[in-house]
Design a protein around this motif. Sequence first.
Motif, short mmCIF file in Angstrom:
data_model
loop_
_atom_site.label_atom_id
_atom_site.label_comp_id
_atom_site.label_asym_id
_atom_site.label_seq_id
_atom_site.Cartn_x
_atom_site.Cartn_y
_atom_site.Cartn_z
N ARG A 210 0.83 -1.20 0.00
CA ARG A 210 0.00 0.00 0.00
C ARG A 210 0.87 1.25 0.00
O ARG A 210 0.59 2.22 -0.72
CB ARG A 210 -0.93 -0.02 1.23
CG ARG A 210 -1.64 1.30 1.52
CD ARG A 210 -2.40 1.85 0.33
NE ARG A 210 -3.51 1.00 -0.06
CZ ARG A 210 -4.20 1.14 -1.19
NH1 ARG A 210 -3.84 2.10 -2.05
NH2 ARG A 210 -5.20 0.35 -1.47
N GLU A 211 1.94 1.24 0.78
CA GLU A 211 2.88 2.36 0.80
C GLU A 211 3.48 2.60 -0.59
O GLU A 211 3.60 3.74 -1.06
CB GLU A 211 4.00 2.08 1.81
CG GLU A 211 5.12 3.10 1.85
CD GLU A 211 4.75 4.41 2.52
OE1 GLU A 211 5.57 5.35 2.48
OE2 GLU A 211 3.64 4.50 3.09
N GLY A 212 3.82 1.53 -1.28
CA GLY A 212 4.40 1.65 -2.61
C GLY A 212 3.41 2.17 -3.64
O GLY A 212 3.80 2.84 -4.60
N LEU A 213 2.12 1.86 -3.45
CA LEU A 213 1.10 2.37 -4.37
C LEU A 213 0.75 3.83 -4.08
O LEU A 213 0.37 4.57 -4.98
CB LEU A 213 -0.16 1.52 -4.27
CG LEU A 213 -0.06 0.11 -4.88
CD1 LEU A 213 -1.31 -0.69 -4.56
CD2 LEU A 213 0.19 0.16 -6.38
N ASP A 214 0.92 4.24 -2.83
CA ASP A 214 0.52 5.59 -2.43
C ASP A 214 1.61 6.64 -2.67
O ASP A 214 1.31 7.84 -2.66
CB ASP A 214 0.12 5.61 -0.95
CG ASP A 214 -1.22 4.93 -0.69
OD1 ASP A 214 -1.95 4.69 -1.67
OD2 ASP A 214 -1.50 4.64 0.48
N HIS A 215 2.86 6.20 -2.85
CA HIS A 215 3.96 7.14 -2.97
C HIS A 215 4.87 6.76 -4.14
O HIS A 215 4.96 5.59 -4.50
CB HIS A 215 4.76 7.20 -1.66
CG HIS A 215 3.94 7.65 -0.50
ND1 HIS A 215 3.28 6.76 0.33
CD2 HIS A 215 3.64 8.89 -0.03
CE1 HIS A 215 2.63 7.44 1.26
NE2 HIS A 215 2.84 8.73 1.06
N ILE A 224 2.36 2.08 -12.17
CA ILE A 224 2.26 2.05 -13.64
C ILE A 224 1.39 0.88 -14.10
O ILE A 224 0.58 1.01 -15.02
CB ILE A 224 3.66 1.99 -14.27
CG1 ILE A 224 4.37 3.34 -14.08
CG2 ILE A 224 3.61 1.61 -15.75
CD1 ILE A 224 5.85 3.32 -14.37
N LEU A 225 1.54 -0.28 -13.45
CA LEU A 225 0.72 -1.43 -13.81
C LEU A 225 -0.76 -1.13 -13.62
O LEU A 225 -1.59 -1.45 -14.49
CB LEU A 225 1.13 -2.65 -12.97
CG LEU A 225 2.39 -3.39 -13.42
CD1 LEU A 225 2.84 -4.37 -12.34
CD2 LEU A 225 2.14 -4.14 -14.73
N ALA A 239 0.52 -5.82 -9.58
CA ALA A 239 0.78 -4.45 -9.18
C ALA A 239 1.07 -4.33 -7.69
O ALA A 239 1.99 -3.60 -7.28
CB ALA A 239 -0.41 -3.56 -9.55
N TRP A 240 0.31 -5.03 -6.86
CA TRP A 240 0.53 -4.93 -5.42
C TRP A 240 1.88 -5.51 -5.03
O TRP A 240 2.60 -4.93 -4.20
CB TRP A 240 -0.61 -5.62 -4.67
CG TRP A 240 -1.81 -4.73 -4.50
CD1 TRP A 240 -2.69 -4.34 -5.47
CD2 TRP A 240 -2.23 -4.08 -3.30
NE1 TRP A 240 -3.63 -3.50 -4.95
CE2 TRP A 240 -3.39 -3.33 -3.62
CE3 TRP A 240 -1.77 -4.09 -1.99
CZ2 TRP A 240 -4.07 -2.57 -2.66
CZ3 TRP A 240 -2.45 -3.34 -1.03
CH2 TRP A 240 -3.58 -2.59 -1.37
N ALA A 241 2.23 -6.63 -5.61
CA ALA A 241 3.54 -7.21 -5.29
C ALA A 241 4.66 -6.29 -5.77
O ALA A 241 5.64 -6.06 -5.05
CB ALA A 241 3.66 -8.59 -5.92
N ALA A 242 4.54 -5.77 -6.98
CA ALA A 242 5.56 -4.88 -7.51
C ALA A 242 5.69 -3.63 -6.66
O ALA A 242 6.80 -3.13 -6.41
CB ALA A 242 5.24 -4.51 -8.95
N ALA A 243 4.57 -3.10 -6.20
CA ALA A 243 4.61 -1.88 -5.39
C ALA A 243 5.33 -2.10 -4.07
O ALA A 243 6.05 -1.20 -3.59
CB ALA A 243 3.18 -1.40 -5.13
N GLY A 244 5.17 -3.27 -3.48
CA GLY A 244 5.92 -3.57 -2.26
C GLY A 244 7.41 -3.54 -2.51
O GLY A 244 8.19 -3.02 -1.70
N SER A 245 7.82 -4.08 -3.65
CA SER A 245 9.24 -4.05 -4.01
C SER A 245 9.69 -2.63 -4.34
O SER A 245 10.81 -2.24 -3.99
CB SER A 245 9.49 -4.98 -5.20
OG SER A 245 10.86 -4.95 -5.58
N ILE A 267 7.30 -10.82 -0.43
CA ILE A 267 6.23 -10.02 -1.01
C ILE A 267 5.56 -10.77 -2.16
O ILE A 267 4.33 -10.79 -2.28
CB ILE A 267 6.78 -8.67 -1.51
CG1 ILE A 267 7.17 -7.79 -0.31
CG2 ILE A 267 5.79 -7.95 -2.40
CD1 ILE A 267 8.02 -6.60 -0.68
N THR A 268 6.37 -11.39 -3.01
CA THR A 268 5.86 -12.05 -4.22
C THR A 268 5.00 -13.25 -3.90
O THR A 268 4.01 -13.52 -4.61
CB THR A 268 7.03 -12.46 -5.13
OG1 THR A 268 7.83 -11.31 -5.41
CG2 THR A 268 6.54 -13.05 -6.44
#
Length: 428
Positions: A210-215, A224-225, A239-245, A267-268
């Motif tokens: 969520r942090e990765g998607l919000d910032h 982007i995904l 997208a959620w997994a990528a955002a965590g990374s 995460i993955t």
Amino acid sequence: MDEKLYQDYVNILREELVPAMGCTEPIAIAYAAALAGKTLGTVPEKLDVCVSGNIIKNVKSVIVPNTGDMHGIEAAAAAGALLGDADRELEVLSVIRAEDISALRRYMEEAEICVSRAETDRVFEIRLTAFSGTHSAGVFITDHHTNVVEIRKDQQIIFRADPEAEQNAGKTDHSVLTIEHIVEFAEAADLKDVSETLERQIACNTAIAREGLDHPYGARIGQILLDAGGDGVQNQAKAWAAAGSDARMSGCDMPVVINSGSGNQGITVTLPVVKYAEHLQVSHEKLLRALIIANLTAIRLKAGIGCLSAYCGATTAGCGAAAGITYLYGGGLREISHTIVNTLAINSGVVCDGAKASCAAKIASSIEAGLLGMHMFQRGSEFRSGDGIVTKGVENTIDNIGDLARNGMAGTDREIIDIMLSRCPRMD
């Protein structure tokens, strides 16, 4: 399932699914430095850090959390030595406050920090020595991030692991893992034995995603995904997994529950299963059992490959996630086994060129491959023995992947490290 094997599987989950803050290789260096400083009894004036090539590869390009966006071995070692709490192990830098950063920068200017590449056959090795006046303290870590095999002060050995513990890196033997027994364990497990571990994984890894998607972290792969691909569950899973990374590789200080020593792999294996569980509206119990399959499948795959290699660990984690999602769809041993084989046939051979922003994109690619492998078998299609390195039996195909990554890609690993160190300077 006999009682000993059952307990081994519980122990493997508890040992592997632990929280870590930041990329685990720089954190391991910080942990070694904090432990050396604690042994020395004072802040070191000098640090000698000798590490294997794979450690260099995975530390070179990631931001060390709580350091004010600094990267590299020197920053990790300095942060651990000056400010780290060794008792927190892979959360060693979690105690650093924003007001400590200026002191850390001064320390890096004043202290002598020497970094060298170890002449070793081990892919994971950290030898760190801290000096103050006439005194020194040394810490030796091998094989995984917190496997301390020797601590010395001056010339005195104050801790040394016994040979058997060193060989097994202090962990339950992973050779007991098979896909058949993983599915059996997942279906029969008393969830009280594993729920605390799995609930922590869901909470931590969802929060950092969520942090990765919000910032706008890193290359913003997760954002982007979603922007390009919409809100379908398959795209959400990627997208959620990528955002965590995205967040983790860019120095986010939120903890991640790891898998096989890697936060990206943790995460993955988690987020795609969580997203599909929400989409399918399955029970929470079903989600937890699916995560057992996802995690243990990824660990089974990684056991034959080794902790670090030229083989991208996201591919094994994506395969594990697909196995867990197959279970959510009602799949059993047969369906899960074919999903694993299909996935390994699609994406094996993606190289690991260190931890950095592009890991998020590799995670998305690996999840895509896993989902394609699942959809293939759901529609009556599969790869068969003789299709490349696929052979009869899921365990045999997994063993082929292990041989490919551990033995066949050893030269590839050396070449990747040489290229990274000689031709690819960071452009900050």
